[in-house]
Design an enzyme around this catalytic site. Structure first.
Site, mmCIF file in Angstrom:
data_model
loop_
_atom_site.group_PDB
_atom_site.id
_atom_site.type_symbol
_atom_site.label_atom_id
_atom_site.label_comp_id
_atom_site.label_asym_id
_atom_site.label_seq_id
_atom_site.Cartn_x
_atom_site.Cartn_y
_atom_site.Cartn_z
ATOM 1 C CE LYS A 286 -3.617 2.320 2.552
ATOM 2 N NZ LYS A 286 -4.401 2.470 3.623
ATOM 3 C CE LYS B 22 -5.964 1.990 -0.724
ATOM 4 N NZ LYS B 22 -6.436 2.267 0.530
HETATM 5 C C1 PBG Z 1 -7.376 3.313 5.628
HETATM 6 C C2 PBG Z 1 -7.618 3.331 4.010
HETATM 7 C C3 PBG Z 1 -7.615 4.136 2.874
HETATM 8 C C4 PBG Z 1 -7.994 3.872 1.930
HETATM 9 C C5 PBG Z 1 -8.512 2.433 2.186
HETATM 10 N N1 PBG Z 1 -8.120 2.127 3.474
HETATM 11 C C6 PBG Z 1 -6.866 5.580 3.111
HETATM 12 C C7 PBG Z 1 -5.387 5.744 3.579
HETATM 13 O O1 PBG Z 1 -4.870 4.996 3.809
HETATM 14 O O2 PBG Z 1 -5.188 7.180 3.775
HETATM 15 C C8 PBG Z 1 -8.176 4.282 0.409
HETATM 16 C C9 PBG Z 1 -9.039 3.952 -0.352
HETATM 17 C C10 PBG Z 1 -9.564 4.789 -1.468
HETATM 18 O O3 PBG Z 1 -8.589 5.772 -1.883
HETATM 19 O O4 PBG Z 1 -10.276 4.414 -2.288
HETATM 20 N N2 PBG Z 1 -6.163 3.137 5.893
#
Ligand code: PBG
Length: 325
Positions: free
Chosen positions: A194, A247
């Site tokens: 991520k 992601k």
């Molecule tokens: C929580 C999380 C996030 C997203 C999914 N889980 C936000 C982040 O890490 O700031 C992003 C999902 C999206 O942008 O569609 N940690």
């Protein structure tokens, strides 16, 4: 011209194009993200994500009727809590917003796959994905609360828990907590690679989860790194991840491809909020065709190697794919 190979021969008409197509998007590949909030009879729009809403549990049930009818196999749930505090208490409260939603969904739609996002950022007053000590996100204390949150989601009936916090060792901690409490059958979808991405902007409006100080670069990955993603995926598999995730998706197709080549576990890709918002906004301006742009984006994610695509376009795509068939 005196040429032997004429690739255009296989592009002459629909029938031949269908015959030689290498990648086919299927509604079964798609997971729809859902934002759930407290209250009754409430459905709130999100400015930066046209077509996406926050639902109270009762309204969510109506929405899920559609999703099930469209043949979408599962949803990924995010919660908006009643209160935020320093340790994100509602994240692991058995009567928290996600836990209550999961119970209600499983009662009404037992066969719909319920995946829960496991994180603290929506629940902490500082907006970080863990516990902050002396201005630093404390890894091990945060991982412990992530495991506690995952366990409470499993207790509510989640089929799959999806830790998105990026703390080290949290997949192992979650697996241990689930197994010690009789939830061996609950799967883990790990947000393994991520990235610290600008493409989460609209989500932070939707989930009200923007960090109140600093940013997430001390736990989310540097967009410049691909080999590091392979190490993260390897660790998560060793710790017990059933499904791994990359992601965002579109700016990281090379990472999706590399993970696919190297590992044999199911691979998910998250087509995030900013990727959705870009296509929606450009289409709303008449700058591109939404149907074609969205299907092209989703197909490219599958072509890169993703088995599962988490996307805000899931409902639209299900309808579009259905009319093509
Ligand atoms: C929580 C999380 C996030 C997203 C999914 N889980 C936000 C982040 O890490 O700031 C992003 C999902 C999206 O942008 O569609 N940690």
């Amino acid at each position: 011209m005196d040429i032997l190979y004429r690739p255009r021969r296989l592009r002459q008409n629909d029938a031949i194009r269908d015959l030689v197509r290498e990648t086919e998007l299927n509604v079964h590949d798609l997971i729809y993200p859902i934002f759930v909030m407290h209250g009754m009879n409430t459905q709130e729009g999100i400015q930066s994500m046209p077509g996406i809403y926050r639902y109270s549990v009762d309204r969510l049930m109506e929405e899920l009727e559609d999703i099930v009818k469209l043949g979408i196999p599962g949803i990924l749930i995010f919660g908006l809590p009643e209160y935020k505090d320093a340790v994100g208490s509602e994240a692991y409260a058995d009567d928290g917003v996600v836990q209550e939603a999961v119970k209600a969904i499983k009662r009404r739609f037992p066969t719909l796959l319920v995946i829960t996002d496991v994180c603290l950022c929506e629940y902490t007053d500082h907006g970080h994905c863990g516990i902050v000590k002396d201005g630093i996100v404390d890894n091990d204390a945060s991982a412990e609360l992530i495991a506690r949150t995952a366990l409470s989601h499993a207790r509510a009936g989640a089929d799959i828990v999806a830790p998105s916090d990026m703390m080290d060792g949290r997949i192992g901690a979650v697996r241990k907590a689930l197994d010690q409490n009789g939830y061996q059958h609950v799967s883990i979808m790990a947000y393994s690679a991520k990235y610290a991405s600008a493409f989460y902007g609209p989500f932070r409006e939707a989930a009200q989860s923007a960090p109140q100080f600093g940013d997430r670069r001390s736990y989310q990955m540097d967009p410049a790194n691909a080999r590091e993603a392979l190490r993260e995926v390897k660790l998560d598999i060793q710790e017990g991840a059933d499904i791994v995730m990359v992601k965002p998706a579109l700016s990281y197709l090379d990472v999706i491809h590399a993970v696919r080549q190297r590992f044999d576990v199911p691979l998910a890709a998250y087509n995030v909020s900013g990727e959705y918002a870009m296509i929606r906004a450009a289409s709303a301006n008449g700058w591109m065709d939404e149907h074609n742009a969205a299907l092209e984006a989703l197909t490219s994610i599958k072509r890169a190697g993703a088995d599962i695509i988490i996307t805000y376009f899931a409902k639209d795509a299900a309808k579009w794919l259905d009319t093509i068939l």
